[in-house]
Design a protein around this motif. Structure first.
Motif, PDB file in Angstrom:
ATOM      1  N   ARG A 113       0.833  -1.205   0.000  1.00 28.50           N
ATOM      2  CA  ARG A 113       0.000   0.000   0.000  1.00 28.50           C
ATOM      3  C   ARG A 113       0.870   1.258   0.000  1.00 28.50           C
ATOM      4  NH1 ARG A 113      -5.309  -0.608   1.083  1.00 28.50           N
ATOM      5  NH2 ARG A 113      -5.492   1.472   2.020  1.00 28.50           N
ATOM      6  N   LEU A 114       1.930   1.235   0.779  1.00 22.37           N
ATOM      7  CA  LEU A 114       2.803   2.402   0.812  1.00 22.37           C
ATOM      8  C   LEU A 114       3.524   2.561  -0.522  1.00 22.37           C
ATOM      9  CD1 LEU A 114       3.978   4.800   2.258  1.00 22.37           C
ATOM     10  CD2 LEU A 114       5.688   3.292   3.301  1.00 22.37           C
ATOM     11  N   ALA A 115       3.910   1.463  -1.138  1.00 24.16           N
ATOM     12  CA  ALA A 115       4.556   1.554  -2.456  1.00 24.16           C
ATOM     13  C   ALA A 115       3.605   2.170  -3.470  1.00 24.16           C
ATOM     14  CB  ALA A 115       5.015   0.165  -2.914  1.00 24.16           C
ATOM     15  N   ALA A 116       2.311   1.852  -3.373  1.00 17.05           N
ATOM     16  CA  ALA A 116       1.333   2.456  -4.279  1.00 17.05           C
ATOM     17  C   ALA A 116       1.232   3.960  -4.027  1.00 17.05           C
ATOM     18  CB  ALA A 116      -0.034   1.789  -4.091  1.00 17.05           C
ATOM     19  N   HIS A 117       1.256   4.346  -2.724  1.00 16.45           N
ATOM     20  CA  HIS A 117       1.278   5.777  -2.412  1.00 16.45           C
ATOM     21  C   HIS A 117       2.544   6.426  -2.959  1.00 16.45           C
ATOM     22  CE1 HIS A 117      -2.289   6.290   0.012  1.00 16.45           C
ATOM     23  NE2 HIS A 117      -1.947   5.314   0.849  1.00 16.45           N
ATOM     24  N   ALA A 118       3.664   5.684  -2.903  1.00 19.75           N
ATOM     25  CA  ALA A 118       4.944   6.258  -3.326  1.00 19.75           C
ATOM     26  C   ALA A 118       4.905   6.672  -4.786  1.00 19.75           C
ATOM     27  CB  ALA A 118       6.071   5.250  -3.084  1.00 19.75           C
ATOM     28  N   VAL A 119       4.175   5.933  -5.613  1.00 22.56           N
ATOM     29  CA  VAL A 119       4.075   6.307  -7.029  1.00 22.56           C
ATOM     30  C   VAL A 119       3.521   7.721  -7.157  1.00 22.56           C
ATOM     31  CG1 VAL A 119       2.950   5.792  -9.228  1.00 22.56           C
ATOM     32  CG2 VAL A 119       3.804   3.920  -7.786  1.00 22.56           C
TER      33      VAL A 119
END
Length: 300
Positions: free
Chosen positions: A75-81
């Motif tokens: 989920r955080l990686a998706a936010h990172a995008v």
């Protein structure tokens, strides 16, 4: 577990760690991330450990001899995008050497909008399509108020040589062009000098006092007090009032005159309108605003 976007602010927005997490989600191996980012594997591991502490939840978990992202990590990686894209967009937008982009809010008086801004919109559409002007017509005192409230990015304002305005020191002022003004009178009038209009009714601006201040100053030199009777903002309406025999008024030299109006040149003293581009101090390095200022300075 939901990853609250707000906790990013608590880290001080270290986007390097977000980049490492995003690369790990893509490559699946800390060694490959290290090779991709030209750092050591231990550095990748240490930075992700810091990121985990800041997030307050596990972001990775063992997967044999490798690691994989936990649901929270994904989920955080998706936010990172989104976060990294926004940071890059901001960097490009604010980079003094970057390609100009964005919306520019401009407040300006009508003559300046016609003379400079409207032609510039065509230039921007052709050469800088990522820059868009949002134009609002305002008299100088209104434009200054909007600038102070940060409601516009640039103000096009004017004053007269005989009624100068001292802007706030927190503003940057760029001189643009100057225009001499004359006395507009009915064609059949026998007025041939300013002082001959001492008994005339005067037409002045309805939203700004600058021209009335100038008329008052020049009349004072000739020993009379002008009688301000009519007020109109539009120069076309001012000419209509002159044609109707309702008064005299200041008009810019070179203005296309209606039948029934003639100009009396003013030389002693001359009346000169001075146009300026005004911005909040420090803002002019923004590429879009810097571009607009260059185009305004180059305007005839």
């Amino acid at each position: 577990m939901d990853i609250p976007f707000g906790f990013v602010e608590q880290w001080g927005m270290d986007t390097r760690r977000l980049r490492l997490l995003l690369e790990l989600s893509r490559l699946g191996s800390m060694r490959e991330v290290a090779d991709e980012m030209h750092i050591t594997t231990s550095t990748v591991s240490q930075q992700l450990a810091v990121l985990t502490r800041e997030a307050g939840t596990a972001l990775t978990e063992p997967d044999g001899r490798r690691v994989r992202l936990t649901p929270a990590g994904r989920r955080l990686a998706a936010h990172a995008v989104t976060i990294l894209s926004a940071v890059e967009a901001a960097r490009l937008d604010l980079d003094p050497g970057g390609e100009p982009a964005g919306q520019l809010r401009v407040a300006g008086f009508a003559s300046a909008v016609r003379r400079a801004l409207i032609p510039i919109t065509a230039v921007l559409a052709r050469d800088h399509p990522r820059v868009r002007l949002l134009i609002a017509e305002h008299e100088p005192f209104e434009a200054y108020e909007l600038l102070a409230a940060d409601a516009v990015d640039l103000a096009l304002v004017y004053d007269y040589n005989l009624a100068p305005v001292t802007p706030d020191p927190s503003l940057d002022v760029v001189p643009l062009w100057q225009k001499r003004w004359a006395l507009g009178v009915p064609t059949e009038s026998d007025v041939d000098v300013f002082s001959a209009a001492r008994d005339a009714d005067w037409i002045v601006n309805s939203r700004n006092t600058a021209d009335a201040d100038v008329v008052r100053a020049v009349a004072g030199l000739d020993g009379f007090s002008p009688r301000f009777v009519h007020k109109a903002d539009s120069l076309s309406l001012v000419q209509d009032l002159i044609v109707a025999g309702l008064g005299v008024a200041l008009l810019p030299e070179g203005l296309a005159l209606q039948p029934g109006v003639r100009m009396v040149p003013l030389t002693d003293p001359a009346i000169v309108l001075r146009c300026y581009a005004v911005t909040r101090r420090g803002r002019a390095t923004w590429p879009a605003l810097a571009l607009l200022l260059r185009l305004l300075r180059a305007a005839p």
